[in-house]
Motif scaffolding. Sequence first.
Motif, PDB file in Angstrom:
ATOM      1  N   TRP A   1       1.939  -8.402   8.224  1.00  0.00           N
ATOM      2  CA  TRP A   1       0.988  -9.171   9.019  1.00  0.00           C
ATOM      3  C   TRP A   1       0.039  -9.991   8.142  1.00  0.00           C
ATOM      4  O   TRP A   1      -0.441 -11.039   8.558  1.00  0.00           O
ATOM      5  CB  TRP A   1       0.164  -8.239   9.917  1.00  0.00           C
ATOM      6  N   ALA A   2      -0.227  -9.540   6.938  1.00  0.00           N
ATOM      7  CA  ALA A   2      -1.223 -10.188   6.078  1.00  0.00           C
ATOM      8  C   ALA A   2      -0.641 -11.297   5.203  1.00  0.00           C
ATOM      9  O   ALA A   2      -1.395 -12.019   4.554  1.00  0.00           O
ATOM     10  CB  ALA A   2      -1.905  -9.146   5.203  1.00  0.00           C
TER      11      ALA A   2
ATOM     12  N   GLU B   1       0.853  -1.190   0.000  1.00  0.00           N
ATOM     13  CA  GLU B   1       0.000   0.000   0.000  1.00  0.00           C
ATOM     14  C   GLU B   1       0.886   1.235   0.000  1.00  0.00           C
ATOM     15  O   GLU B   1       2.022   1.201   0.444  1.00  0.00           O
ATOM     16  CB  GLU B   1      -0.853  -0.016   1.271  1.00  0.00           C
TER      17      GLU B   1
ATOM     18  N   GLU C   1       4.747  -2.694   2.899  1.00  0.00           N
ATOM     19  CA  GLU C   1       4.168  -4.038   2.813  1.00  0.00           C
ATOM     20  C   GLU C   1       3.442  -4.335   4.117  1.00  0.00           C
ATOM     21  O   GLU C   1       3.961  -4.072   5.202  1.00  0.00           O
ATOM     22  CB  GLU C   1       5.282  -5.058   2.609  1.00  0.00           C
ATOM     23  N   HIS C   2       2.255  -4.896   4.013  1.00  0.00           N
ATOM     24  CA  HIS C   2       1.514  -5.370   5.178  1.00  0.00           C
ATOM     25  C   HIS C   2       2.048  -6.762   5.524  1.00  0.00           C
ATOM     26  O   HIS C   2       1.511  -7.783   5.077  1.00  0.00           O
ATOM     27  CB  HIS C   2       0.013  -5.452   4.885  1.00  0.00           C
TER      28      HIS C   2
ATOM     29  N   ARG D   1     -10.239   0.324   1.557  1.00  0.00           N
ATOM     30  CA  ARG D   1     -10.023   0.954   2.856  1.00  0.00           C
ATOM     31  C   ARG D   1     -11.159   1.936   3.075  1.00  0.00           C
ATOM     32  O   ARG D   1     -11.496   2.734   2.199  1.00  0.00           O
ATOM     33  CB  ARG D   1      -8.690   1.682   2.864  1.00  0.00           C
TER      34      ARG D   1
ATOM     35  N   VAL E   1       4.651  -5.496  11.746  1.00  0.00           N
ATOM     36  CA  VAL E   1       3.317  -5.279  11.189  1.00  0.00           C
ATOM     37  C   VAL E   1       3.439  -4.812   9.743  1.00  0.00           C
ATOM     38  O   VAL E   1       2.708  -5.274   8.869  1.00  0.00           O
ATOM     39  CB  VAL E   1       2.525  -4.263  12.042  1.00  0.00           C
ATOM     40  N   ILE E   2       4.367  -3.877   9.509  1.00  0.00           N
ATOM     41  CA  ILE E   2       4.630  -3.399   8.160  1.00  0.00           C
ATOM     42  C   ILE E   2       6.135  -3.408   7.909  1.00  0.00           C
ATOM     43  O   ILE E   2       6.932  -3.469   8.843  1.00  0.00           O
ATOM     44  CB  ILE E   2       4.073  -1.976   7.892  1.00  0.00           C
TER      45      ILE E   2
END
Length: 149
Positions: free
Chosen positions: A105-106, A7, A102-103, A125, A34-35
């Motif tokens: 966590w996902a 994102e 980058e996420h 979002r 997380v990111i």
Amino acid sequence: MSLGPVEYMVIEFPGNQFKGEIIPALREVVDKGVIRIIDLVFVRKDEQGNVSVMELKELQKDAADAFAPLAREASTLFAEEDVAKVSDIVENNSSVALLLFEHVWATRFRDAVLAADGRLIAGERIPKELVDAALAWKPEEQEALEVAP
């Protein structure tokens, strides 16, 4: 290397008043995994509308030192066109941080969806203002307003 969802964000600081208050919060999400910051560019627009663009390595030493640990793996993926688009929407006498991340966590969830032969077919979002308004909305008050003379 496979990336998780990626994102970008454009964060504006009116009056060129960036003082670094976002660094601790950004550090927290990076340190917790997380990111992951992929690219970080700073754009400054003066009162006359002149634009200057700075990569992390071009910042003043104190700012560069604060951001460097957060963007260890940063590369230069933003193109000139990306910066030009941002420059068009930035107010005069303002600065922006253009952040690509980058996420992390996902990634596991994405891999599980793919392993289950699933695919993402929609997503968006939702702006904070809409979420806040939805959470604040009380149907009983709405009905009372409609019935009142």
